[in-house]
Design a protein around this motif. Structure first.
Motif, PDB file in Angstrom:
ATOM      1  N   HIS A  35     -29.019 -15.130   4.044  1.00  8.15           N
ATOM      2  CA  HIS A  35     -28.476 -14.832   5.367  1.00  8.15           C
ATOM      3  C   HIS A  35     -27.021 -15.252   5.469  1.00  8.15           C
ATOM      4  CE1 HIS A  35     -32.587 -14.640   7.463  1.00  8.15           C
ATOM      5  NE2 HIS A  35     -32.881 -15.063   6.240  1.00  8.15           N
ATOM      6  N   VAL A  37     -24.763 -16.848   8.667  1.00  8.99           N
ATOM      7  CA  VAL A  37     -24.767 -17.418  10.009  1.00  8.99           C
ATOM      8  C   VAL A  37     -23.328 -17.817  10.320  1.00  8.99           C
ATOM      9  CG1 VAL A  37     -25.570 -19.341  11.453  1.00  8.99           C
ATOM     10  CG2 VAL A  37     -27.148 -18.252   9.828  1.00  8.99           C
ATOM     11  N   GLN A  39     -20.272 -19.557  13.140  1.00 13.18           N
ATOM     12  CA  GLN A  39     -20.037 -20.513  14.216  1.00 13.18           C
ATOM     13  C   GLN A  39     -18.600 -20.406  14.664  1.00 13.18           C
ATOM     14  OE1 GLN A  39     -20.722 -24.703  13.241  1.00 13.18           O
ATOM     15  NE2 GLN A  39     -21.572 -24.989  15.278  1.00 13.18           N
ATOM     16  N   GLY A  44     -21.945 -22.722  19.272  1.00  8.04           N
ATOM     17  CA  GLY A  44     -23.145 -22.926  18.484  1.00  8.04           C
ATOM     18  C   GLY A  44     -23.266 -21.945  17.332  1.00  8.04           C
ATOM     19  N   LEU A  45     -24.276 -22.180  16.522  1.00 12.53           N
ATOM     20  CA  LEU A  45     -24.558 -21.308  15.377  1.00 12.53           C
ATOM     21  C   LEU A  45     -25.167 -19.993  15.852  1.00 12.53           C
ATOM     22  CD1 LEU A  45     -26.147 -24.163  13.294  1.00 12.53           C
ATOM     23  CD2 LEU A  45     -24.010 -23.003  12.697  1.00 12.53           C
ATOM     24  N   TRP A  47     -26.857 -16.324  14.220  1.00 12.33           N
ATOM     25  CA  TRP A  47     -27.289 -15.552  13.063  1.00 12.33           C
ATOM     26  C   TRP A  47     -26.541 -14.222  13.012  1.00 12.33           C
ATOM     27  CZ3 TRP A  47     -29.887 -10.778  12.909  1.00 12.33           C
ATOM     28  CH2 TRP A  47     -30.302 -10.391  11.618  1.00 12.33           C
ATOM     29  N   ARG A  50     -29.108 -10.613   7.372  1.00  7.44           N
ATOM     30  CA  ARG A  50     -29.946 -11.061   6.277  1.00  7.44           C
ATOM     31  C   ARG A  50     -30.187  -9.916   5.294  1.00  7.44           C
ATOM     32  NH1 ARG A  50     -36.348 -11.385   8.172  1.00  7.44           N
ATOM     33  NH2 ARG A  50     -36.498  -9.246   8.985  1.00  7.44           N
ATOM     34  N   TYR A  95     -21.269 -19.085   7.310  1.00 10.65           N
ATOM     35  CA  TYR A  95     -22.096 -19.843   6.382  1.00 10.65           C
ATOM     36  C   TYR A  95     -23.030 -18.921   5.616  1.00 10.65           C
ATOM     37  CZ  TYR A  95     -20.813 -24.028   9.076  1.00 10.65           C
ATOM     38  OH  TYR A  95     -20.130 -25.034   9.698  1.00 10.65           O
ATOM     39  N   TYR A 106     -36.805 -20.171   8.669  1.00  8.06           N
ATOM     40  CA  TYR A 106     -35.788 -21.198   8.854  1.00  8.06           C
ATOM     41  C   TYR A 106     -35.028 -21.354   7.550  1.00  8.06           C
ATOM     42  CZ  TYR A 106     -39.256 -24.281   6.651  1.00  8.06           C
ATOM     43  OH  TYR A 106     -40.160 -24.835   5.802  1.00  8.06           O
ATOM     44  N   PHE A 107     -33.945 -22.151   7.620  1.00  7.69           N
ATOM     45  CA  PHE A 107     -32.974 -22.175   6.537  1.00  7.69           C
ATOM     46  C   PHE A 107     -32.963 -23.538   5.861  1.00  7.69           C
ATOM     47  CE2 PHE A 107     -32.039 -18.186   8.052  1.00  7.69           C
ATOM     48  CZ  PHE A 107     -31.563 -18.174   9.355  1.00  7.69           C
TER      49      PHE A 107
ATOM     50  N   TYR B  36     -31.217 -29.150  12.561  1.00  7.87           N
ATOM     51  CA  TYR B  36     -30.192 -29.234  11.526  1.00  7.87           C
ATOM     52  C   TYR B  36     -29.143 -30.260  11.923  1.00  7.87           C
ATOM     53  CZ  TYR B  36     -32.171 -24.678  10.342  1.00  7.87           C
ATOM     54  OH  TYR B  36     -33.031 -23.657  10.028  1.00  7.87           O
ATOM     55  N   GLN B  89     -33.184 -24.769  16.220  1.00  6.39           N
ATOM     56  CA  GLN B  89     -33.327 -23.336  15.989  1.00  6.39           C
ATOM     57  C   GLN B  89     -34.775 -22.946  16.153  1.00  6.39           C
ATOM     58  OE1 GLN B  89     -33.666 -22.112  12.031  1.00  6.39           O
ATOM     59  NE2 GLN B  89     -33.588 -19.933  12.476  1.00  6.39           N
ATOM     60  N   TYR B  91     -37.605 -20.143  15.344  1.00  2.00           N
ATOM     61  CA  TYR B  91     -37.813 -19.022  14.433  1.00  2.00           C
ATOM     62  C   TYR B  91     -39.170 -18.366  14.702  1.00  2.00           C
ATOM     63  CZ  TYR B  91     -39.941 -22.879  11.737  1.00  2.00           C
ATOM     64  OH  TYR B  91     -40.666 -23.983  11.343  1.00  2.00           O
ATOM     65  N   PHE B  98     -30.262 -20.372  17.972  1.00  2.00           N
ATOM     66  CA  PHE B  98     -29.885 -21.782  17.911  1.00  2.00           C
ATOM     67  C   PHE B  98     -29.476 -22.306  19.284  1.00  2.00           C
ATOM     68  CE2 PHE B  98     -29.526 -22.272  13.285  1.00  2.00           C
ATOM     69  CZ  PHE B  98     -29.373 -20.964  12.866  1.00  2.00           C
ATOM     70  N   GLY B  99     -29.632 -23.599  19.453  1.00  2.00           N
ATOM     71  CA  GLY B  99     -29.041 -24.257  20.596  1.00  2.00           C
ATOM     72  C   GLY B  99     -27.559 -24.487  20.362  1.00  2.00           C
ATOM     73  N   GLN B 100     -26.884 -24.963  21.402  1.00  8.08           N
ATOM     74  CA  GLN B 100     -25.438 -25.171  21.326  1.00  8.08           C
ATOM     75  C   GLN B 100     -25.061 -26.469  20.625  1.00  8.08           C
ATOM     76  OE1 GLN B 100     -24.322 -22.072  21.820  1.00  8.08           O
ATOM     77  NE2 GLN B 100     -22.644 -22.897  23.028  1.00  8.08           N
TER      78      GLN B 100
END
Lengths: 120, 107
Positions: A35, A37, A39, A44-45, A47, A50, A95, A106-107, B36, B89, B91, B98-100
């Motif tokens: 993937h 991702v 920022q 925030g992150l 997505w 993928r 990323y 999840y990563f 994370y 996050q 899924y 994701f959250g901030q």
């Protein structure tokens, strides 16, 4: 040791293109979906995209579909993101991320990221 | 799309103290939640998956709990290397969101 090393970021003008690369090592690359991702500064992150383990399946965030293309070269253990028609809002650290082989999207490993700045 | 909300935005804690971070989902994500850790200039690191399972090599001072819409990450006794940004996050629904982030800083 799993390593993901991104490259290709930089400064580009609005409307321009960048091609991000990610060199993977320390694991069997063909075992994992990969993937991107991103920022944005202070945010925030999010997505982005993928690609399946064999490279035949891809997905994109709705807002990016048509401008970004993800691909991989399993012979060289490389992941790519071609970004076209770039906008200021695409400015972010990108990323390269490995999806777990366990159940769940999840990563489990991330690269350090590469910064793409879109500005005139 | 499921919205993840983290609180507080910033948490000031002294070394050795306990830190409690919250993550709330706009709808149930079951136990499909990951945490994370991000430090400046470093790759983000997976801490927790399945809401409460520590990833490989993660110290026992990190623990996760919750299910449904309410989740907590607890750091039992903060070490100097734990000052960082923590993001949750979900899924459960595609795409994962994701959250901030919560920044844990030195008090």
């Amino acid at each position: 040791e799993v390593q993901l090393v991104e490259s290709g970021g930089g400064l580009v003008q609005p409307g321009g293109s960048l091609r991000l690369s990610c060199a993977a090592s320390g694991f069997t690359f063909t075992d994992n979906w990969m993937h991107w991702v991103r920022q944005a500064p202070g945010k925030g992150l999010v997505w982005v995209s993928r690609v399946s383990s064999d490279g035949t399946g891809t997905d994109y965030a709705d807002s990016l579909r048509g401008r970004f293309t993800i691909s991989r070269d399993n012979a060289k253990n490389m992941l790519f993101l071609q970004m076209n028609s770039l906008r200021a809002e695409d400015t972010a650290v990108y990323y390269c991320v490995r999806e777990t082989t366990r159940s769940g999207n999840y990563f489990d490993y991330w690269g350090q990221g590469t910064l793409a700045t879109v500005s005139s | 799309e499921i919205v993840m909300t983290q609180s507080p935005a910033t948490l000031s804690v002294s070394p050795g103290e306990r830190a409690t971070l919250s993550c709330r989902a706009s709808q149930s994500v079951s136990s499909n939640l990951a945490w994370y850790q991000q430090k400046p200039g470093q790759a983000p690191r997976l801490l927790i998956y399945g809401a409460s399972t520590r990833a490989t090599g993660i110290p026992a001072r990190f623990s996760g709990s919750g299910s449904g819409t309410e989740f907590t990450l607890t750091i039992s006794s903060l070490q100097s290397e734990d000052f960082a940004i923590y993001s949750c996050q979900q899924y459960n629904n595609w795409p994962g969101t994701f959250g901030q982030g919560t920044k844990v800083e030195t008090k």
